[in-house]
Design a protein around this motif. Structure first.
Motif, short mmCIF file in Angstrom:
data_model
loop_
_atom_site.label_atom_id
_atom_site.label_comp_id
_atom_site.label_asym_id
_atom_site.label_seq_id
_atom_site.Cartn_x
_atom_site.Cartn_y
_atom_site.Cartn_z
N SER A 38 0.95 -1.04 0.34
CA SER A 38 -0.16 0.32 0.07
C SER A 38 0.85 1.21 -0.05
CB SER A 38 -0.51 -0.17 1.23
OG SER A 38 -0.63 -0.35 1.70
N PHE A 39 2.44 1.33 0.12
CA PHE A 39 3.11 2.61 0.51
C PHE A 39 3.32 2.88 -1.41
CE2 PHE A 39 5.77 1.09 3.59
CZ PHE A 39 4.53 1.29 4.79
N GLY A 40 2.65 2.27 -2.52
CA GLY A 40 2.55 3.35 -4.05
C GLY A 40 1.73 4.32 -3.39
N LEU A 41 1.00 4.31 -2.66
CA LEU A 41 -0.24 5.10 -2.27
C LEU A 41 0.71 6.59 -1.62
CD1 LEU A 41 -3.08 3.38 -0.82
CD2 LEU A 41 -2.98 4.40 -3.14
N ILE A 42 1.80 6.68 -1.42
CA ILE A 42 1.96 7.02 -0.77
C ILE A 42 2.23 8.27 -1.74
CG2 ILE A 42 4.11 8.01 0.83
CD1 ILE A 42 3.68 5.54 2.21
N ASN A 43 3.38 8.21 -2.92
CA ASN A 43 3.96 8.18 -4.17
C ASN A 43 3.07 9.20 -4.37
OD1 ASN A 43 6.89 8.38 -3.82
ND2 ASN A 43 6.91 6.58 -4.97
N GLN A 44 1.56 8.40 -4.78
CA GLN A 44 1.20 9.37 -5.97
C GLN A 44 0.04 10.39 -4.93
OE1 GLN A 44 -2.39 6.42 -6.75
NE2 GLN A 44 -0.95 5.12 -7.69
N GLN A 45 -0.18 9.91 -3.43
CA GLN A 45 -0.32 11.64 -3.08
C GLN A 45 0.54 12.32 -2.31
OE1 GLN A 45 -2.74 9.86 -0.06
NE2 GLN A 45 -4.15 8.35 -1.66
N THR A 46 1.57 12.28 -2.87
CA THR A 46 2.74 13.36 -2.30
C THR A 46 2.57 14.46 -2.72
OG1 THR A 46 4.31 11.66 -2.45
CG2 THR A 46 3.89 11.35 -0.04
N LYS A 47 2.87 14.62 -3.60
CA LYS A 47 3.15 15.26 -4.72
C LYS A 47 2.69 16.18 -4.47
CE LYS A 47 6.57 12.57 -8.04
NZ LYS A 47 6.47 11.86 -8.39
N PHE A 52 0.18 21.37 -1.38
CA PHE A 52 -0.69 22.01 -1.13
C PHE A 52 -0.54 22.36 0.65
CE2 PHE A 52 -3.94 21.23 2.92
CZ PHE A 52 -5.00 21.65 2.35
N TRP A 53 0.52 21.73 1.13
CA TRP A 53 1.15 21.93 2.20
C TRP A 53 2.39 22.50 2.53
CZ3 TRP A 53 -2.23 20.71 6.97
CH2 TRP A 53 -2.50 19.40 6.62
N ILE A 54 2.97 22.95 1.59
CA ILE A 54 4.12 23.64 2.40
C ILE A 54 3.61 25.38 1.87
CG2 ILE A 54 6.33 24.63 0.44
CD1 ILE A 54 6.51 21.47 0.44
N GLN A 57 1.18 26.08 5.09
CA GLN A 57 3.08 25.87 6.47
C GLN A 57 3.30 27.18 6.45
OE1 GLN A 57 2.38 24.27 9.52
NE2 GLN A 57 1.00 22.27 8.21
N ILE A 58 3.52 27.66 4.63
CA ILE A 58 4.44 28.72 5.47
C ILE A 58 3.49 30.18 5.59
CG2 ILE A 58 5.48 31.13 3.46
CD1 ILE A 58 6.46 28.09 2.14
N SER A 59 2.18 30.24 4.96
CA SER A 59 1.44 30.87 5.10
C SER A 59 0.81 31.30 6.66
CB SER A 59 -0.35 30.82 4.88
OG SER A 59 0.09 30.76 2.87
N PHE A 60 1.15 29.65 7.34
CA PHE A 60 0.67 29.84 8.77
C PHE A 60 1.92 30.48 9.34
CE2 PHE A 60 1.41 28.12 12.74
CZ PHE A 60 0.41 28.57 13.93
N LEU A 61 3.10 29.88 9.28
CA LEU A 61 4.47 30.35 9.80
C LEU A 61 4.15 32.09 9.26
CD1 LEU A 61 6.86 30.62 11.09
CD2 LEU A 61 8.14 29.58 9.09
#
Length: 153
Positions: A38-47, A52-54, A57-61
């Motif tokens: 199931s780790f293959g799903l990580i690659n698909q979603q982390t990009k 989204f997250w970076i 997080q910069i906006s919050f900081l």
């Protein structure tokens, strides 16, 4: 300016908490459903997730630093902001030093990697400890809300 900064930080913290909770409840369990297959799903979603997250997080900081600077002279507000800062650091430091490193290692594993007891323990540890990040995000959000309340007293 201090009110706008605090509201902005609170709104962004709300988005972080909601998105983090959504990921923890609906996405991340699928990543760890059947390691390492199931780790293959990580690659698909982390990009897509990093796009989204970076920025979030910069906006919050940026909004939080502005909030801290513009509200520093208000002791009641400052106390809550210091608790928010502590919670934020308790999320950011382990994320940078452990969570990201581990999730990238899991993502690089091929589906035919043996599901050794060590690998299963590592994945279970990651999954268990990532829940603490959601709780700390909630604490950050709640302390920002209490700072807003103190600001309006």
């Amino acid at each position: 300016m201090n009110t706008i900064a605090l509201w902005t930080a609170t709104i962004v913290a709300t988005l972080i908490f909601i998105a983090g909770s959504y990921e923890r409840l609906f996405r991340i369990p699928k990543w760890f459903e059947n390691p390492p297959h199931s780790f293959g799903l990580i690659n698909q979603q982390t990009k897509n997730s990093s796009k989204f997250w970076i920025p979030l997080q910069i906006s919050f900081l940026l909004s939080f630093i502005t909030t801290l600077i513009t509200n520093w002279t208000l002791p009641a507000v400052r106390l809550y902001l210091l608790f928010t800062l502590a919670s934020f650091l308790l999320v950011a430091i382990p994320t940078a030093t452990y969570f990201v490193r581990e999730i990238l290692a899991f993502a690089k594993m091929s589906a035919d990697t043996p599901a050794t007891p060590e690998l299963l323990k590592r994945s279970k540890t990651w999954l268990t400890w990532t829940t603490s990040r959601n709780l700390l995000q909630l604490i950050s959000l709640l302390t920002l809300i209490m700072a807003l309340k103190a600001l309006y007293k």
